[in-house]
Design an enzyme around this catalytic site. Structure first.
Site, mmCIF file in Angstrom:
data_model
loop_
_atom_site.group_PDB
_atom_site.id
_atom_site.type_symbol
_atom_site.label_atom_id
_atom_site.label_comp_id
_atom_site.label_asym_id
_atom_site.label_seq_id
_atom_site.Cartn_x
_atom_site.Cartn_y
_atom_site.Cartn_z
ATOM 1 N N SER A 1 -12.831 64.541 -29.557
ATOM 2 C CA SER A 1 -14.216 64.147 -29.318
ATOM 3 C C SER A 1 -14.691 63.223 -30.424
ATOM 4 C CB SER A 1 -15.131 65.374 -29.269
ATOM 5 O OG SER A 1 -16.489 64.988 -29.223
ATOM 6 N N TYR B 1 -17.405 73.382 -32.758
ATOM 7 C CA TYR B 1 -16.715 72.478 -31.829
ATOM 8 C C TYR B 1 -15.992 71.365 -32.585
ATOM 9 C CZ TYR B 1 -16.165 69.018 -28.078
ATOM 10 O OH TYR B 1 -15.665 68.093 -27.197
#
Length: 243
Positions: A138, A151
């Site tokens: 990401s 995350y």
């Protein structure tokens, strides 16, 4: 790609679904992994078959070693082997670190890191020579935004595994890369945000829009296709120029 086989984790919905559909259209026989969404995974398989492709849906939890083993077993039993592995299955629950439940933190690493590790470990011996591995990271790894701590930490680990694994497969003509998308207009991301929030997020990129999931699937398709063979050990940030 008619004789090549792709295994996509988390392929029943979201970005994994778009990646699986794209690889199916590109001619890969496709193994669609899911954990809970059997109906959705079967629908993806039927869509690929309706377009003339071949696909099977296989239930497995990649966070468990037995789940990873079962996916490679199914691919070899039905299609003869695996040439492409796309590690897409992931979890994202946002909260400041001080407020995050300990179990939720652990879940991020169980799915996002251990799941990738389990699949890479099997791929090391079961991926056919000349194969491709693409892990999903990401762009948030570089953003340092509040609420993304667990995350981002898990995806940073995925990027480290990507670079290391690329070196460990030396001599087998297997490439290992990661795609790190920016904001993608799909699935729960759209469903959980207001029109005002989406409009503001679209301005983060210099292109002033969210990515279409098909665009990210296209980046994956490039890396696993005939033109991606000289890209190895890289983190490709497909984010429209967003920081």
């Amino acid at each position: 790609m008619a004789d090549r086989v792709a295994l996509v984790t988390g392929a029943s919905r979201g970005l994994g679904r778009d990646i699986a559909l794209r690889l199916g259209r590109d001619g890969f026989a496709t193994v669609l992994n899911y954990r809970e969404q059997a109906k959705a995974a079967d629908e993806v398989a039927r869509t690929i078959a309706a377009d003339g492709g071949r696909a099977i849906a296989v239930r497995a939890d990649v966070a468990e070693p037995a789940g990873a083993q079962a996916l490679f077993d199914a691919a070899e039993r039905v299609f003869g082997g695996v040439d492409v592995l796309v590690n897409n299955a992931g979890l994202s629950i946002l909260a400041p670190l001080a407020e995050m439940d300990d179990l939720v933190f652990d879940q991020h690493f169980a799915v996002n890191v251990r799941g990738v590790f389990n699949m890479l470990k099997r791929a090391a011996t079961r991926l056919r020579p000349g194969g491709r591995v693409v892990n999903l990271s990401s762009t948030a790894v570089a953003g340092n935004r509040s609420g993304y701590g667990a995350y981002v930490a898990s995806k940073a680990a995925v990027e480290a595994l990507t670079r290391t694994f690329a070196n460990e497969l030396r001599g087998r003509s297997i490439t290992v890369n990661a795609v790190a998308p920016g904001l993608v207009g799909a699935g729960m991301f759209l469903a959980t945000r207001s029109a005002e929030q989406l409009a503001a997020m679209a301005q983060i990129s210099p292109l002033e829009r969210l990515a279409d999931p098909a665009e990210i699937a296209g980046v994956v398709a490039f890396l696993v296709g005939s033109d991606g063979g000289w890209v190895n050990g890289q983190i490709l940030r497909a984010n429209g120029g967003a920081a």
